[in-house]
Structures are given as structure tokens and as C-alpha cells.
Design a protein around this motif. Sequence first.
Motif, short mmCIF file in Angstrom:
data_model
loop_
_atom_site.label_atom_id
_atom_site.label_comp_id
_atom_site.label_asym_id
_atom_site.label_seq_id
_atom_site.Cartn_x
_atom_site.Cartn_y
_atom_site.Cartn_z
N LEU A 1 8.08 -20.94 24.84
CA LEU A 1 8.14 -22.48 24.31
C LEU A 1 8.74 -22.20 22.95
CD1 LEU A 1 4.82 -23.97 25.22
CD2 LEU A 1 7.30 -24.42 26.01
N SER A 2 8.95 -20.93 22.25
CA SER A 2 9.29 -20.97 20.87
C SER A 2 10.95 -20.99 20.56
CB SER A 2 9.11 -19.67 20.22
OG SER A 2 9.89 -18.59 20.82
N PRO B 1 14.41 -23.51 21.07
CA PRO B 1 14.71 -24.98 21.37
C PRO B 1 15.49 -24.82 22.75
CG PRO B 1 15.84 -23.93 19.27
CD PRO B 1 14.69 -22.82 19.77
N ARG C 1 13.01 -25.00 25.66
CA ARG C 1 12.39 -26.32 25.39
C ARG C 1 13.16 -27.45 26.03
NH1 ARG C 1 10.70 -24.74 20.30
NH2 ARG C 1 11.93 -26.52 19.25
N GLU C 2 14.32 -27.16 25.76
CA GLU C 2 15.36 -28.25 26.34
C GLU C 2 15.32 -28.15 27.83
OE1 GLU C 2 16.69 -31.19 25.04
OE2 GLU C 2 18.31 -31.49 26.24
N LEU D 1 13.28 -27.13 29.60
CA LEU D 1 12.15 -27.78 30.41
C LEU D 1 12.08 -29.42 30.48
CD1 LEU D 1 9.32 -25.57 28.75
CD2 LEU D 1 10.31 -25.38 31.10
N ARG D 2 12.75 -29.70 29.49
CA ARG D 2 12.88 -31.40 29.36
C ARG D 2 13.66 -31.83 30.31
NH1 ARG D 2 15.36 -35.27 27.39
NH2 ARG D 2 17.30 -34.06 26.91
N ARG E 1 12.44 -31.91 33.80
CA ARG E 1 11.27 -33.16 33.84
C ARG E 1 11.96 -34.09 34.86
NH1 ARG E 1 8.04 -37.19 31.03
NH2 ARG E 1 6.08 -36.82 31.91
#
Lengths: 89, 89
Positions: B10-11, B13, B16-17, B19-20, B23
Motif C-alpha cells: 500500500l505504500s 501510489p 494504490r491507484e 487497487l482503486r 474497484r
Amino acid sequence: MTINAIFEALSHPVRREILRLLRAGPFSAGDLANRFDLTKPTLSVHFAKLREANLVTVERRGNSLIYHLNISILEEALSAFLAFREPNL
Amino acid sequence: MTINAIFEALSHPVRREILRLLRAGPFSAGDLANRFDLTKPTLSVHFAKLREANLVTVERRGNSLIYHLNISILEEALSAFLAFREPNL
DNA sequence: ACTCTAATTAGAGATAAATCTAATTAGAGT
DNA sequence: ACTCTAATTAGATTTATCTCTAATTAGAGT
């Protein structure tokens, strides 16, 4: 940028452990440092990253610096991420 | 070890994008890679870290590898961390 | 079996993070 | 003002992470 700083701060096990310890209440930098098998300057760098992410706040008491957990930032950031609105903190 | 892998994953960016994006539903590696200004091999390395943390699962469809978000791992890990029982995933 | 496509792995270079010792700062307290 | 203590910052080294190009793998499909 702040969301970066928060997840960056959370990425290191030592920093997560610091946050866990602070859950029990505020601690001085020295007391916290003694819990780890690392030098004080190293811990100081970890503290700096936690401060930068606003995950902790500092207060001076006599000769010591007392660290406090900023639980609301943590809750906001993680629950916002779970909800996947990339938070704009 | 797994909690480390999760926060490590998760560290970054870009991860994290990813994963987004997942979604909204499953995507192929190539489709995901096209969303970023990085080469496919670079994205492949990011995918590997997400797989390692069990944050995504993969399924083959024809010539493509389809990535799925593993939302339950994310929820467990983050809410466990918020509750500060260091989770034993 | 061959070929084509999609994706990953290997290897290397560059950038960033973690850690140490030594030096410095900040303030307390006499 | 001086000194003592607690903590941070500086500088250097080691270690890990990110990214690229080139090579390889895995399977699909003819």
C-alpha cells in the motif's frame, strides 16, 4: 501529498509499532526509543516521518519531548481509503 | 509477515491507484498498464507485490491475465490495524 | 508443431530509505 | 552565564525499491 506521507509512514514495521505503543498513552522520545534495538538517532528519523504525516503530535515537558498519537488522522486516512474516495487530507 | 507485505504494497501510489481502478471491476494486466505512464514490465512488478500481499487475485482469460481486487484482505488488514490488534493474517 | 500475443522475469542503472557515529541544537535548572 | 540532559540533525554507508530494455515464459489458436 499527505495521503502519500501517511501510507509511507505506515509502511515501516518500527513506525507501526511506535503507533501501537502510543495507543496506551503519550511517551517521551527516549522511552519509546528504549523499546527498540536501534539507536536514538534512528528512532528520531522515524518520529520525524510520523510527524510529517501528522500521525503524532509533540509537546515538551521539562527536558523531554512527549509524543501523542493522532488517532483521528489515522482513522480518517484508512477509512477513507477503504471507502476508496482518495482522500484529500 | 503478511501484514508487512500488505502495508508495503500500500505504500506506493501506483499500487494504490491500481487497487482503486480494480474497484470498478476486474481488468487485464495490459488494460491496467495502459492507464499509467510506465512500461508494462514496471507495472508487472507492481502487480507482483499486490499478489504477494494477497490484495489481488489473477485468473486467465484467453491470452490475458485478469486481475481482481481482493477487498476482504484489505478490509481485514486495515480495520484490524485500526483496532490495533496486530493482525495475524 | 508453429506462430502470435500478453505478460512476466532477468539484469542493470538510478533513486530513495534505513541505519550508524559524531556533532549540534533546545531548553531546563542551578 | 554555565552545565547537564534529551533529542535532533548532518554526513556517510549500507540496503532496498523503482524503473528501464532485453530476453523469456505461458498459453491460445491455427
